[in-house]
Write a protein that holds these residues in place. Structure first.
Motif, PDB file in Angstrom:
ATOM      1  N   LEU A 142     -16.415  19.370   0.020  1.00  0.00           N
ATOM      2  CA  LEU A 142     -15.190  19.250   0.791  1.00  0.00           C
ATOM      3  C   LEU A 142     -15.263  20.321   1.877  1.00  0.00           C
ATOM      4  N   VAL A 143     -15.462  19.897   3.111  1.00  0.00           N
ATOM      5  CA  VAL A 143     -15.657  20.842   4.213  1.00  0.00           C
ATOM      6  C   VAL A 143     -14.436  21.752   4.315  1.00  0.00           C
ATOM      7  N   PRO A 144     -14.594  23.064   4.201  1.00  0.00           N
ATOM      8  CA  PRO A 144     -13.420  23.953   4.177  1.00  0.00           C
ATOM      9  C   PRO A 144     -12.685  24.038   5.512  1.00  0.00           C
ATOM     10  N   SER A 145     -13.422  23.864   6.619  1.00  0.00           N
ATOM     11  CA  SER A 145     -12.749  23.957   7.922  1.00  0.00           C
ATOM     12  C   SER A 145     -13.631  23.337   8.983  1.00  0.00           C
ATOM     13  N   TRP A 149      -9.097  23.247  12.205  1.00  0.00           N
ATOM     14  CA  TRP A 149      -8.628  22.408  11.095  1.00  0.00           C
ATOM     15  C   TRP A 149      -9.024  23.059   9.772  1.00  0.00           C
ATOM     16  N   SER A 150      -8.073  23.199   8.860  1.00  0.00           N
ATOM     17  CA  SER A 150      -8.348  23.800   7.555  1.00  0.00           C
ATOM     18  C   SER A 150      -8.055  22.794   6.438  1.00  0.00           C
ATOM     19  N   LEU A 151      -8.894  22.843   5.423  1.00  0.00           N
ATOM     20  CA  LEU A 151      -8.723  21.958   4.265  1.00  0.00           C
ATOM     21  C   LEU A 151      -7.505  22.386   3.445  1.00  0.00           C
ATOM     22  N   LEU A 152      -6.615  21.440   3.188  1.00  0.00           N
ATOM     23  CA  LEU A 152      -5.496  21.686   2.276  1.00  0.00           C
ATOM     24  C   LEU A 152      -5.853  21.320   0.847  1.00  0.00           C
ATOM     25  N   GLY A 153      -6.823  20.410   0.684  1.00  0.00           N
ATOM     26  CA  GLY A 153      -7.225  19.982  -0.646  1.00  0.00           C
ATOM     27  C   GLY A 153      -7.280  18.472  -0.739  1.00  0.00           C
ATOM     28  N   CYS A 154      -7.347  18.004  -1.960  1.00  0.00           N
ATOM     29  CA  CYS A 154      -7.364  16.571  -2.239  1.00  0.00           C
ATOM     30  C   CYS A 154      -5.938  16.145  -2.583  1.00  0.00           C
ATOM     31  N   TYR A 155      -5.401  15.153  -1.861  1.00  0.00           N
ATOM     32  CA  TYR A 155      -4.008  14.729  -2.031  1.00  0.00           C
ATOM     33  C   TYR A 155      -3.959  13.272  -2.498  1.00  0.00           C
ATOM     34  N   TYR A 187      -1.703  14.579  16.441  1.00  0.00           N
ATOM     35  CA  TYR A 187      -1.209  14.757  15.082  1.00  0.00           C
ATOM     36  C   TYR A 187      -1.807  16.019  14.456  1.00  0.00           C
ATOM     37  N   PRO A 188      -0.989  16.814  13.754  1.00  0.00           N
ATOM     38  CA  PRO A 188      -1.504  18.047  13.144  1.00  0.00           C
ATOM     39  C   PRO A 188      -2.048  17.849  11.725  1.00  0.00           C
ATOM     40  N   HIS A 189      -1.927  16.647  11.157  1.00  0.00           N
ATOM     41  CA  HIS A 189      -2.484  16.388   9.835  1.00  0.00           C
ATOM     42  C   HIS A 189      -3.482  15.247   9.914  1.00  0.00           C
ATOM     43  N   ALA A 190      -4.619  15.436   9.255  1.00  0.00           N
ATOM     44  CA  ALA A 190      -5.661  14.401   9.213  1.00  0.00           C
ATOM     45  C   ALA A 190      -6.132  14.247   7.774  1.00  0.00           C
ATOM     46  N   GLY A 191      -6.411  13.001   7.401  1.00  0.00           N
ATOM     47  CA  GLY A 191      -6.895  12.744   6.046  1.00  0.00           C
ATOM     48  C   GLY A 191      -7.945  11.655   6.030  1.00  0.00           C
ATOM     49  N   MET A 192      -9.006  11.878   5.250  1.00  0.00           N
ATOM     50  CA  MET A 192     -10.050  10.867   5.084  1.00  0.00           C
ATOM     51  C   MET A 192      -9.933  10.284   3.674  1.00  0.00           C
ATOM     52  N   GLU A 193     -10.064   8.957   3.578  1.00  0.00           N
ATOM     53  CA  GLU A 193      -9.879   8.279   2.283  1.00  0.00           C
ATOM     54  C   GLU A 193     -10.936   7.206   2.108  1.00  0.00           C
ATOM     55  N   PRO A 231     -10.735   6.880  -4.059  1.00  0.00           N
ATOM     56  CA  PRO A 231      -9.751   5.813  -4.233  1.00  0.00           C
ATOM     57  C   PRO A 231      -8.345   6.408  -4.351  1.00  0.00           C
ATOM     58  N   ASN A 232      -7.485   6.064  -3.405  1.00  0.00           N
ATOM     59  CA  ASN A 232      -6.109   6.580  -3.387  1.00  0.00           C
ATOM     60  C   ASN A 232      -6.061   8.111  -3.338  1.00  0.00           C
ATOM     61  N   ARG A 233      -7.066   8.680  -2.727  1.00  0.00           N
ATOM     62  CA  ARG A 233      -7.125  10.139  -2.577  1.00  0.00           C
ATOM     63  C   ARG A 233      -7.554  10.488  -1.152  1.00  0.00           C
ATOM     64  N   LEU A 234      -6.866  11.452  -0.561  1.00  0.00           N
ATOM     65  CA  LEU A 234      -7.125  11.909   0.801  1.00  0.00           C
ATOM     66  C   LEU A 234      -7.709  13.315   0.803  1.00  0.00           C
ATOM     67  N   SER A 235      -8.818  13.500   1.516  1.00  0.00           N
ATOM     68  CA  SER A 235      -9.247  14.854   1.869  1.00  0.00           C
ATOM     69  C   SER A 235      -8.326  15.293   3.001  1.00  0.00           C
ATOM     70  N   MET A 236      -7.381  16.196   2.713  1.00  0.00           N
ATOM     71  CA  MET A 236      -6.273  16.504   3.637  1.00  0.00           C
ATOM     72  C   MET A 236      -6.568  17.771   4.441  1.00  0.00           C
ATOM     73  N   TYR A 237      -6.413  17.662   5.772  1.00  0.00           N
ATOM     74  CA  TYR A 237      -6.645  18.785   6.673  1.00  0.00           C
ATOM     75  C   TYR A 237      -5.398  19.037   7.534  1.00  0.00           C
TER      76      TYR A 237
END
Length: 1005
Positions: A142-145, A149-155, A187-193, A231-237
């Motif tokens: 999980l790329v930390p930054s 952009w900084s990683l918030l975690g898995c959402y 947008y200030p939030h990005a997520g990959m799923e 699946p149903n999980r976002l890498s949230m930045y």
């Protein structure tokens, strides 16, 4: 010779021991020179549904070896550092082990490779893993930054998105491409799923929160070194600085963006701007393109036969036949974003869809709800069940219905296969199981609001959610499996000399056994032995050595209707053995050895085609029908039939296209004579009725039901179930039924847990399915004299073959066709002896069942067996012999019966009277691989009694009772007598005078 001498017995046993020690056991090692690959041991696979090695894979059901798998995983684009073999036939590659994989005992990997019996290729959910010696590339992270952009975690994410704005990216999805796309859009939030999806948002919505980082375990579509959600999980930045741009609402010219109202293909028209994502997506089937246009989206949807197309957020296209989740029309000003591929066209907006229709109609469906009423059958809604957070899912059996999953369809599917619990998940998944499955995982119910995904085939009802099951119970008893106090029991009978493949009770009341001759594990085996049932207390006297001249491995046998009750064996393992025709005339008597032996001469008497795994059947005209098989060991198919004795003329073999089409899953096909005179043939998962003269198809029957989640399951070798005819009662006017129990599935080889039956000659015949208490492949079915059937032997998992099954089924069950459907099975007793490949069960003249064999050839690396080559012979004492009641006796003088004739017996009963007495006739049979080649036929003839003299009327014709020998039993209430052999219908084919060679004995007709 009355029996084996002490010296010869010692010589045999010592030879067997020596041979066993010399046997080449399968190994877990790579047998390839000049390689750096080394074995890492046995590892778990599929933990929580995740493959341990997931990069590349292939399956080879015939030629898998460790070497071929390693070669696959180390060649060209498949340059991986790990290779793993599983389930004898599967190969997996990868650079990393998935989380949850653990190293286990090598004994768990106990299945021989399909291409080399000297190597182990894992087992069910077990991998033999090999390493190239190279260091694997750094594992994905999980790329930390990325910049600011900084990683918030898995959402967690769901149908109501945490980040509502999906967006296209330049190239494939990576952390970098997604964060760049969101930055450019303001947008200030990005997520990959799910590896390839990118979402943006101003805030994190819908109560989304952190989950374990391990949940985001899917590598990015554009960079395998990075994780992009799951699946149903976002890498949230989160962007940690001020975004220098505002949200782009119209990347084109604001004054020229408009919907397309003319020039569209066909009858497509604009339907308006609709609000999306209030209660979840209102359209599915997403297709993203950075060059999206209205025309492209319509073309995409029309190509999939959808009637509605919707374009959102400039680059996203959605398709469907109606708008779901309570969609409402919004202001036209909301659809103000220019299409990515045409700056003058409106392509929706944030949570706004520009909607087009092919027919002018746009159907709006309400927010989906839990379906609690109008349920089929006795189903009731139980609640929203949470899947286990780790480990396997709650229920084993899963159907994936991406476009047609509905509550009704799922419940009906589970009920049809006897499962009283159904669960629907992710909108597209239907699971079937038992209440005990929920108990086993300590299942807990959660708020119904967590089951929030619409059914793929019914958008107004809910079918679970992410790791949540909309769960339904059958309100009542679906399967009645009786547990009687009197179950009967297994009992050790006698030690054997070899592992028999074919067991036949002769008209001399002795049991002949045939085993692999030439390919036997024991160099001194003669391939044939006869057991005197009266001498089992004296091991040295009980066995008579006999001889075959060629290898009967996987041949077929029946008992002939000639005066001698000869046993015929046809086919075999390879070369001339496959053409073999072998004959034995039983002789001797209780306590007295016979002198006859097996006779064969391939230069005089042969089949027209070489056959391995063929089936034989006695036809009503007295000829022998031989069907199917392969031309040799794992060789080309032999999809044909022929007749013995060979009809005059040239080649008379008839090719059967349906056997050609279903090879190799149709070996040892089921052959049965029907009361019309026509023939039933069952092969793989199909069945048909044949004309008895031309062998043309008269009726194609419905396909046999298989597993609840796999209609491709099979019933004949190698998936191997067992088939019998159900009883016929005078006057023989009721339609006859065929019963088939057990089998397995292709690939995963999950044994079937059901029996199916059909009356093939009734109009619009259909299969009836009854669930068994446990799964069973390689079962044996034995017809008992009271008209019930004992089902025993086999395994819970696997297919027929050496080392291809695990987890022996040690339980016996009883099937009683006189009881109502669903209430016919009783659970009997258990054995301690594993009876796997090459095991048999045979009715003895005293009413007991002889249980023999098991030839799994499954060994640990040190040479010790997982399951032994089983020479112990048991008997099962059925419940009717375990009540302390004395068996009736009778005398008979006439044992050669004409069809329709009347014959007298004198009976002595010890419990009841002749008014409640029954008489049965069980056809002589020969059994191999669970295939009872008489069809297990049992008749209950008409009779009348005067005092203790009873007159029996023989069956009326050769269709009800093909010519042959039968065991005649008298039943005093539940208790059978010892049997007497009677021949019914003579020898119309004059087999008793065949073959006309001096080196063959012909007993006469």
């Amino acid at each position: 010779m009355a029996g084996l001498s002490t010296f010869s017995l010692i010589w045999i046993i010592s030879s067997l021991t020596a041979t066993a020690c010399a046997y080449r056991f399968p190994s877990h090692h790579l047998h390839r020179r000049n390689t750096t690959w080394t074995a890492l041991g046995c590892w778990t696979d599929n933990v929580g549904g995740t493959r341990t090695l997931s990069a590349a894979a292939y399956t080879d059901t015939v030629n898998m070896t460790i070497e071929s798998c390693v070669n696959f995983c180390s060649t060209g684009s498949n340059a991986y550092v790990y290779a793993g073999v599983e389930y004898a036939q599967e190969c997996y590659c990868g650079n990393y082990f998935s989380s949850g994989a653990t190293n286990v005992s090598s004994s768990d990997c106990n299945m021989a490779c399909t291409g080399n019996a000297g190597e182990f290729c894992g087992a069910g959910n077990r991998l033999d893993i090999f390493w190239s010696g190279a260091q694997p590339p750094a594992p994905p992270i999980l790329v930390p930054s990325v910049g600011n952009w900084s990683l918030l975690g898995c959402y967690n994410d769901s149908a109501t998105r945490a980040l509502p704005y999906g967006t296209g990216v330049t190239g494939s999805v990576t952390v970098e491409s997604c964060t760049t796309a969101c930055y450019n859009a303001g947008y200030p939030h990005a997520g990959m799923e799910y590896s390839a999806e990118c979402y943006c948002g101003l805030t994190i919505e819908n109560n989304s929160g952190p989950t374990p980082n391990a949940d985001c375990d899917m590598t990015c579509a554009g960079n395998s070194s990075e994780y992009c959600g799951g699946p149903n999980r976002l890498s949230m930045y989160n962007y940690t600085q001020a975004i220098p741009t505002t949200v782009v609402v119209n990347p084109g010219n604001p004054g020229t963006v408009s919907p397309v109202t003319s020039g569209l293909t066909g009858n497509w028209t604009y339907g308006g701007c609709y609000v999306d994502n209030v209660n979840g997506r209102v359209l599915g089937n997403e297709f993203d393109s950075s060059t999206m246009t209205v025309e492209n989206c319509i073309s995409n949807c029309a190509g999939q036969n959808f009637t509605i197309a919707g374009i959102e957020y400039s680059t996203q296209c959605f398709c469907g036949n109606y708008l779901i989740n309570g969609a409402t029309k919004g202001a036209e000003s909301g659809c103000n974003m220019a299409c990515g591929g045409n700056a003058t066209e409106a392509c929706g907006g944030p949570n706004r869809l520009s909607v087009y229709s092919s027919n002018g109609n746009i159907t709006l469906l309400p927010v989906p709800v839990v379906q609690k009423t109008n349920l089929p059958g006795q189903w009731v809604y139980e609640g929203c069940l949470a899947e286990p957070s780790i480990g396997a899912r709650t229920f084993q059996y899963e159907n994936e219905w991406t476009t047609n999953n509905t509550v009704d369809a799922c419940l009906n599917q589970c009920a049809a296969f006897g499962y009283p619990v159904a669960g629907l998940e992710y909108g597209v998944q239907c699971f079937c199981g038992d209440v005990s499955d929920i108990t086993a995982v300590n299942g807990t119910y959660v708020s119904d609001s967590q089951c929030n995904t619409a059914c793929s085939g019914d958008p107004i009802h809910l079918c679970g959610g992410g790791s949540r099951l909309s769960t339904y119970y059958w309100n009542g008893t679906m399967n009645t499996w009786k547990t009687p106090a009197n179950t009967g029991y297994y009992e050790f009978f006698i030690g054997g000399l070899v592992v028999p493949l074919i067991a036949t009770v002769g008209i001399n009341n002795k049991v002949t056994f045939l085993e692999k001759h030439g390919t036997s594990e024991y160099n001194n085996s003669t391939g044939a032995y006869e057991l005197d049932l009266s001498l089992v207390d004296n091991y040295q006297l009980a066995w008579r050595e006999m001889h075959v001249q060629s290898d009967v491995f996987c041949s077929g046998s029946i008992v002939l209707p000639d005066k001698g009750g000869r046993q015929i064996n046809i086919g075999g393992w390879s070369l001339s053995s496959t053409f073999g025709v072998r004959l034995y005339t039983p002789d001797g008597s209780a306590g007295v050895n016979g002198t006859n032996d097996w006779e064969e001469n391939v230069n005089e008497l042969t089949l027209q085609r070489g056959r391995w795994y063929p089936t034989a059947m006695m036809m009503p005209n007295g000829s022998i029908l031989v069907v199917g098989g392969e031309s040799g060991s794992n060789a080309s198919p032999q999809p044909s039939l022929e007749i013995l004795p060979k009809p005059p003329g040239g080649d008379t073999v008839i090719t059967l296209d349906y056997l050609q089409r279903t090879d190799p899953n149709n070996l040892y096909p089921f052959l049965l004579v029907l009361p019309s005179g026509r023939f039933f043939i069952g092969y793989y998962n199909e069945a048909r009725i044949l004309d008895p003269v031309t062998f043309a198809t008269v009726t194609v029957l419905p396909n046999m039901p298989g597993a609840v989640n796999n209609f491709l399951a099979g019933r004949t070798y190698p998936m191997e179930g067992s088939a019998v005819l159900l009883p016929q009662h005078a006057p023989y006017t009721d339609p006859i039924e065929v019963l088939i129990c057990g089998g397995s599935t292709i690939g995963a080889a999950i044994a079937l847990d059901n029996c199916i039956s059909i009356a093939p000659e009734v109009p619009n015949a259909t299969w009836t399915l009854e669930r068994m208490p446990s799964k069973r492949v390689m079962p044996c079915i034995t017809t008992l004299p009271d008209g019930t059937y004992m089902i025993l032997n086999g395994a819970h998992q696997g297919v027929a073959g050496f080392g291809l099954a695990t987890d022996p089924n040690l339980s016996a069950i009883l099937y009683d066709p006189s009881q109502p459907i669903g209430q016919r099975i009783s659970i009997l007793n258990n054995t301690i002896v594993a009876r796997l490949y090459h095991s048999e069960a045979t009715l003895l003249p005293d009413g007991r069942v002889l249980v023999s064999g098991s030839d799994p050839q499954t060994y640990y690396p040190n040479g010790s067996f997982v399951y032994p080559e089983e020479m112990r012979i048991e008997v099962y004492i059925p419940p009717y012999l375990n009540q302390g009641l004395k068996q009736p006796v009778f005398t008979i003088t006439e044992t050669d019966w004409a069809l329709g004739g009347q014959y007298s017996i004198t009976v002595t009963l010890f419990q009841g009277t002749t008014s409640n007495m029954r008489i049965s006739l069980v056809a002589a049979s020969s059994s191999t691989h669970g295939n009872v080649m008489s069809g297990g036929r049992i008749l209950f003839p008409a009779f009348s009694c005067s005092g203790n003299t009873c007159t029996i009327t023989a069956p009326p014709n050769a269709y009800v009772s093909p010519p042959g020998w039968h065991q005649l039993f008298v039943l005093d209430g539940p208790t059978p007598s010892h049997s007497a052999w009677v021949r019914i219908g003579g020898d119309p084919g004059q087999l008793g005078n065949w073959p006309n060679f001096t080196d063959f004995t012909t007993p006469g007709v």
